[in-house]
Design a protein around this motif. Structure first.
Motif, PDB file in Angstrom:
ATOM      1  N   UNK A  86      17.900  38.224  -2.658  1.00  0.00           N
ATOM      2  CA  UNK A  86      16.697  39.050  -2.510  1.00  0.00           C
ATOM      3  C   UNK A  86      15.795  38.882  -3.735  1.00  0.00           C
ATOM      4  N   UNK A  87      16.396  38.886  -4.919  1.00  0.00           N
ATOM      5  CA  UNK A  87      15.616  38.725  -6.163  1.00  0.00           C
ATOM      6  C   UNK A  87      14.834  37.406  -6.143  1.00  0.00           C
ATOM      7  N   UNK A  88      15.505  36.330  -5.757  1.00  0.00           N
ATOM      8  CA  UNK A  88      14.835  35.024  -5.698  1.00  0.00           C
ATOM      9  C   UNK A  88      13.732  35.007  -4.650  1.00  0.00           C
ATOM     10  N   UNK A  89      14.005  35.628  -3.497  1.00  0.00           N
ATOM     11  CA  UNK A  89      13.000  35.676  -2.426  1.00  0.00           C
ATOM     12  C   UNK A  89      11.769  36.437  -2.879  1.00  0.00           C
ATOM     13  N   UNK A  90      11.970  37.542  -3.544  1.00  0.00           N
ATOM     14  CA  UNK A  90      10.837  38.350  -4.013  1.00  0.00           C
ATOM     15  C   UNK A  90      10.049  37.597  -5.076  1.00  0.00           C
ATOM     16  N   UNK A  91      10.744  36.962  -6.004  1.00  0.00           N
ATOM     17  CA  UNK A  91      10.032  36.179  -7.033  1.00  0.00           C
ATOM     18  C   UNK A  91       9.177  35.099  -6.391  1.00  0.00           C
ATOM     19  N   UNK A  95       5.177  34.843  -6.591  1.00  0.00           N
ATOM     20  CA  UNK A  95       4.538  33.654  -7.165  1.00  0.00           C
ATOM     21  C   UNK A  95       3.534  33.047  -6.196  1.00  0.00           C
ATOM     22  N   UNK A  96       3.861  33.084  -4.912  1.00  0.00           N
ATOM     23  CA  UNK A  96       2.976  32.478  -3.909  1.00  0.00           C
ATOM     24  C   UNK A  96       1.798  33.377  -3.544  1.00  0.00           C
ATOM     25  N   UNK A 101       1.144  40.286  -1.683  1.00  0.00           N
ATOM     26  CA  UNK A 101       2.535  40.583  -1.330  1.00  0.00           C
ATOM     27  C   UNK A 101       2.902  42.003  -1.734  1.00  0.00           C
ATOM     28  N   UNK A 102       2.481  42.424  -2.916  1.00  0.00           N
ATOM     29  CA  UNK A 102       2.771  43.785  -3.382  1.00  0.00           C
ATOM     30  C   UNK A 102       2.087  44.805  -2.479  1.00  0.00           C
ATOM     31  N   UNK A 103       0.833  44.575  -2.148  1.00  0.00           N
ATOM     32  CA  UNK A 103       0.089  45.507  -1.299  1.00  0.00           C
ATOM     33  C   UNK A 103       0.738  45.627   0.078  1.00  0.00           C
ATOM     34  N   UNK A 104       1.156  44.524   0.655  1.00  0.00           N
ATOM     35  CA  UNK A 104       1.791  44.564   1.971  1.00  0.00           C
ATOM     36  C   UNK A 104       3.143  45.271   1.903  1.00  0.00           C
TER      37      UNK A 104
END
Length: 134
Positions: A86-91, A95-96, A101-104
């Protein structure tokens, strides 16, 4: 942790290999092969290939001792594995897509479970408190 949480992240044999590694700590291919082959037909080379690939992906750590390789899980237990995934997916998502991403993510929390949103707010408050202490 349910099996469903690992679906799509690891194949069936990979999950079985990791279960052995998580339960036994440091293992050889022979250790894993013997444990898994006791309950189903399985080739030693298949286990070797799966463990090599898991090591190449950083899911297992490989240590060379004499003529043998020994393996151990890179993360402690299924929970640690899932947390790292999950940590890697969120990073990667941040990054992309950054602020979008944060707003969604926040919008999804607001539209969903109020307890999850409250949990996020508590985590943010705790982080802010930790930053002020430093």
């Amino acid at each position: 942790m349910s099996e469903d949480e690992l679906d799509g992240l690891l194949g069936e044999l990979q999950r079985d290999v990791m279960r052995v590694a998580w339960s036994r700590g440091t293992v050889s291919v022979r250790d894993v092969y013997e444990e898994l082959a006791a309950s189903r037909p399985l080739a030693y080379n298949t286990v070797l290939t799966v463990m090599t690939r898991l090591a190449d992906k950083g899911i297992l750590e490989r240590e060379h001792r004499g003529q043998a390789h020994f393996y151990r899980a890179a993360q402690r237990g299924q929970r640690g594995f899932l947390r790292e995934h999950v940590r890697r997916s969120i990073r990667d998502l941040l990054e992309r897509h950054g602020d979008l991403a944060v707003a969604e993510f926040v919008d999804e929390l607001c539209a969903g479970d109020a307890e999850k949103l409250a949990s996020l707010e508590a985590r943010l408050a705790k982080r802010r408190g930790e930053e002020e202490d430093t």
